[in-house]
Design a protein around this motif. Structure first.
Motif, PDB file in Angstrom:
ATOM      1  N   PRO A  19       2.827 125.001 -31.342  1.00  0.00           N
ATOM      2  CA  PRO A  19       2.959 123.635 -31.847  1.00  0.00           C
ATOM      3  C   PRO A  19       1.645 122.865 -31.626  1.00  0.00           C
ATOM      4  N   THR A  20       1.370 121.945 -32.518  1.00  0.00           N
ATOM      5  CA  THR A  20       0.129 121.170 -32.460  1.00  0.00           C
ATOM      6  C   THR A  20      -0.045 120.464 -31.128  1.00  0.00           C
ATOM      7  N   ASP A  21       1.028 119.874 -30.587  1.00  0.00           N
ATOM      8  CA  ASP A  21       0.890 119.149 -29.322  1.00  0.00           C
ATOM      9  C   ASP A  21       0.551 120.093 -28.176  1.00  0.00           C
ATOM     10  N   LEU A  22       1.040 121.327 -28.226  1.00  0.00           N
ATOM     11  CA  LEU A  22       0.705 122.302 -27.196  1.00  0.00           C
ATOM     12  C   LEU A  22      -0.766 122.715 -27.302  1.00  0.00           C
ATOM     13  N   CYS A  23      -1.255 122.908 -28.520  1.00  0.00           N
ATOM     14  CA  CYS A  23      -2.674 123.225 -28.723  1.00  0.00           C
ATOM     15  C   CYS A  23      -3.551 122.100 -28.180  1.00  0.00           C
ATOM     16  N   TYR A  24      -3.171 120.865 -28.480  1.00  0.00           N
ATOM     17  CA  TYR A  24      -3.932 119.715 -27.999  1.00  0.00           C
ATOM     18  C   TYR A  24      -3.923 119.668 -26.473  1.00  0.00           C
ATOM     19  N   ALA A  25      -2.751 119.912 -25.857  1.00  0.00           N
ATOM     20  CA  ALA A  25      -2.642 119.878 -24.392  1.00  0.00           C
ATOM     21  C   ALA A  25      -3.508 120.961 -23.754  1.00  0.00           C
ATOM     22  N   GLN A  26      -3.501 122.160 -24.342  1.00  0.00           N
ATOM     23  CA  GLN A  26      -4.347 123.244 -23.824  1.00  0.00           C
ATOM     24  C   GLN A  26      -5.816 122.896 -23.939  1.00  0.00           C
ATOM     25  N   GLN A  27      -6.206 122.348 -25.075  1.00  0.00           N
ATOM     26  CA  GLN A  27      -7.612 121.974 -25.292  1.00  0.00           C
ATOM     27  C   GLN A  27      -8.036 120.916 -24.282  1.00  0.00           C
TER      28      GLN A  27
END
Length: 134
Positions: A89-97
């Motif tokens: 999910p986009t929010d997970l990608c953002y959190a990882q970044q």
């Protein structure tokens, strides 16, 4: 990833031009800073971005980019695996970044690099090898 047999300084010299994102060209001062930054992240166990490997689809690693209007600073960013990111999910990608950028900020600060103040989740901008006193 260890083309130089454990010599982190040699690895940093090798990867410095390969870790530059989007084919940008670094100034001499940025190149020196790039080698120092990569040596620190290699010592921390992180891999540099490698433009040659990225051509084969292996895009993960620590990337470097010149800062527009500043011939001696570098933006240091985590490049996520694009293929893996398509399954998240986009929010997970953002959190990882954001977490990786915070980790980079912490690692580079521990190595006493001069890091520009900025939001914690953004890729840190490194301005020099040490913060000036005063």
């Amino acid at each position: 990833m260890d083309p130089m047999g454990g010599d982190y300084r040699a690895q940093a010299r090798y990867f410095a031009p390969l870790a530059v994102l989007d084919g940008d060209v670094l100034t001499e001062r940025q190149e020196e800073l790039a080698r120092a930054v990569l040596e620190a992240v290699l010592l921390a166990g992180l891999q540099p971005y490698n433009a040659e490997a990225a051509a084969d689809g292996e895009e993960t690693g620590i990337g470097l980019a010149p800062v527009p209007g500043n011939s001696w600073a570098l933006r240091v960013s985590w490049q996520q695996d694009a293929a893996a990111a398509t399954h998240l999910p986009t929010d997970l990608c953002y959190a990882q970044q954001a977490a990786m950028h915070q980790a980079l900020r912490t690692i580079l600060a521990a190595h006493r690099f001069w890091i520009e103040d900025g939001p914690l989740g953004e890729a840190p901008v490194v301005r020099g090898l040490t913060r000036p006193v005063g």
